[in-house]
Design an enzyme around this catalytic site. Structure first.
Site, short mmCIF file in Angstrom:
data_model
loop_
_atom_site.label_atom_id
_atom_site.label_comp_id
_atom_site.label_asym_id
_atom_site.label_seq_id
_atom_site.Cartn_x
_atom_site.Cartn_y
_atom_site.Cartn_z
CB CYS A 116 66.91 93.69 133.08
SG CYS A 116 68.45 93.36 132.46
CG HIS A 257 65.78 91.27 136.36
ND1 HIS A 257 65.79 90.46 135.50
CD2 HIS A 257 66.89 92.20 136.32
CE1 HIS A 257 67.12 90.59 134.93
NE2 HIS A 257 67.59 91.55 135.41
CG ASN A 287 70.31 89.37 134.07
OD1 ASN A 287 69.28 89.43 133.37
ND2 ASN A 287 70.97 90.37 134.60
#
Ligand code: ACO
Length: 330
Positions: A116, A257, A287
């Site tokens: 990520c 994020h 996500n």
């Protein structure tokens, strides 16, 4: 060799697949409900790729939009960096598929793996390559089809992830103190087991056993990741502000994020940022791994939230463990 004064983001773009999966859709396949997912994560919907749709397919669309937004041509690109943990193939790199389909005839191309944190790792590499004089224009694209490595029988993880891609064209500039003015990268491999896809690599090559044991799906220890994430996001914001000599009031937007609204709220509020200065689109996309910050940055730009001179702090953490930050002056 001409060494430029800065590396500026000329254009951005994003793409998500058409198909949407809602919380209600998940309630039909695992023991969960809309209330739990919204309260614990902030997520409502995610976009999910079709069976034959791969990460490069999403990336190419995001790149086309970024190239158009930057008003450059594919031939102008000197380097393609693709951040992904869901490469189309182990060989060749996804960056090479993208380079070919876009017609970036003059570019080198490679993949980068930082989960990520991938987009911020890639932006950092783009900036360093440009500032060293090795490339003038770099195409950074972060793309994930996390649905392909998600176990849809595991309620602890399946509700969390979506697919998508975000891209940025970074170019050398002679104007100092503009563009990507700061990047910072970290890793702690001792936490590698916290987010793990055990099968399919050289440690455990694909076999009937790895498939039967569901080892080709991500395994996440969410509760342990949670504390780490809040702490690192806070530390990253603090470092970015200090290293760039910025006060909270001088930052227009924090772009985190999109992992969990509770993690984001805890870290940003402790650092003194009010909710209106924190960009969120987690309710729409879930996500999307490395693509998450890239998509959020593109949406923030297109919504007019970042005008000339405005400063954004981008922060991310992910598997590895990795964590990274970037400060961008628009
Ligand atoms: N629906 C209903 N109940 C659920 C669900 C679900 N989808 N998922 C878990 N639960 C249950 C658990 O089984 C548990 O029940 P139990 O107490 O009977 O065992 C209960 O809810 C609470 O579980 P926790 O794990 O404590 O829930 P938590 O509040 O920590 O939220 C979450 C879980 C959302 C995963 C959170 O920990 C988180 O966001 N962690 C960090 C993010 C993360 O790991 N993201 C994935 C990878 S990060 C990256 O970007 C690569």
């Amino acid at each position: 060799m001409n060494r430029p004064a800065s590396a500026k983001i000329l254009g951005t773009g994003m793409f998500v697949p058409e198909r949407v999966m809602t919380n209600e859709d998940f309630a039909r396949i695992v023991d969960t409900n809309d209330e739990w997912i919204v309260q614990r994560t902030g997520m409502k919907e995610r976009h999910i790729a079709e069976l034959g749709q791969a990460s490069s397919d999403l990336a190419v669309e995001a790149c086309r939009r970024a190239i158009e937004n930057a008003a450059v041509t594919p031939e102008d690109i000197d380097l393609v960096i693709c951040a992904t943990i869901t490469a189309d193939n182990v060989l060749p790199s996804t960056a090479c598929w993208i380079q070919d389909r876009l017609g970036c005839k003059n570019a080198g191309a490679f993949d980068l793996t930082a989960a990520c944190s991938g987009h911020l790792y890639a932006l950092s590499q783009a900036r360093a390559t440009i500032l060293s004089g090795q490339a003038r224009t770099v195409l950074v694209v972060s793309t994930e089809c996390l649905s392909k490595i998600t176990d849809y029988s595991d309620r602890n993880t399946c509700v969390l992830f979506g697919d998508g891609a975000g891209a940025a064209v970074v170019q050398a500039s002679d104007t100092p103190d503009t563009g990507i003015i700061y990047t910072t990268l970290y890793a702690d491999g001792s936490g590698g087991e916290l987010m793990l896809l055990p099968g399919g690599g050289s440690r455990r090559p694909p076999s009937h056993e790895t498939v039967d044991a569901r080892q080709h799906y991500m395994q996440i220890r969410g509760r342990e990741v949670f504390k780490f994430a809040v702490l690192k996001m806070e530390e990253l914001i603090d470092e970015c502000l200090k290293e760039c000599g910025l006060q909270t009031s001088q930052v227009q937007l924090v772009i985190p994020h999109q992992v969990n609204t509770r993690i984001i709220d805890a870290a940003t509020s402790r650092m003194g940022f009010p909710p209106e200065k924190v960009f969120l689109n987690i309710h729409k996309y879930g996500n999307t791994g490395g693509a998450s910050v890239a998509i959020a940055h593109d949406e923030a730009r297109r919504q007019g939230l970042l005008g000339p001179g405005d400063v954004a702090v981008l922060i991310a953490f992910g598997g590895g463990l990795t964590w990274a930050g970037a400060v961008i002056k628009h």
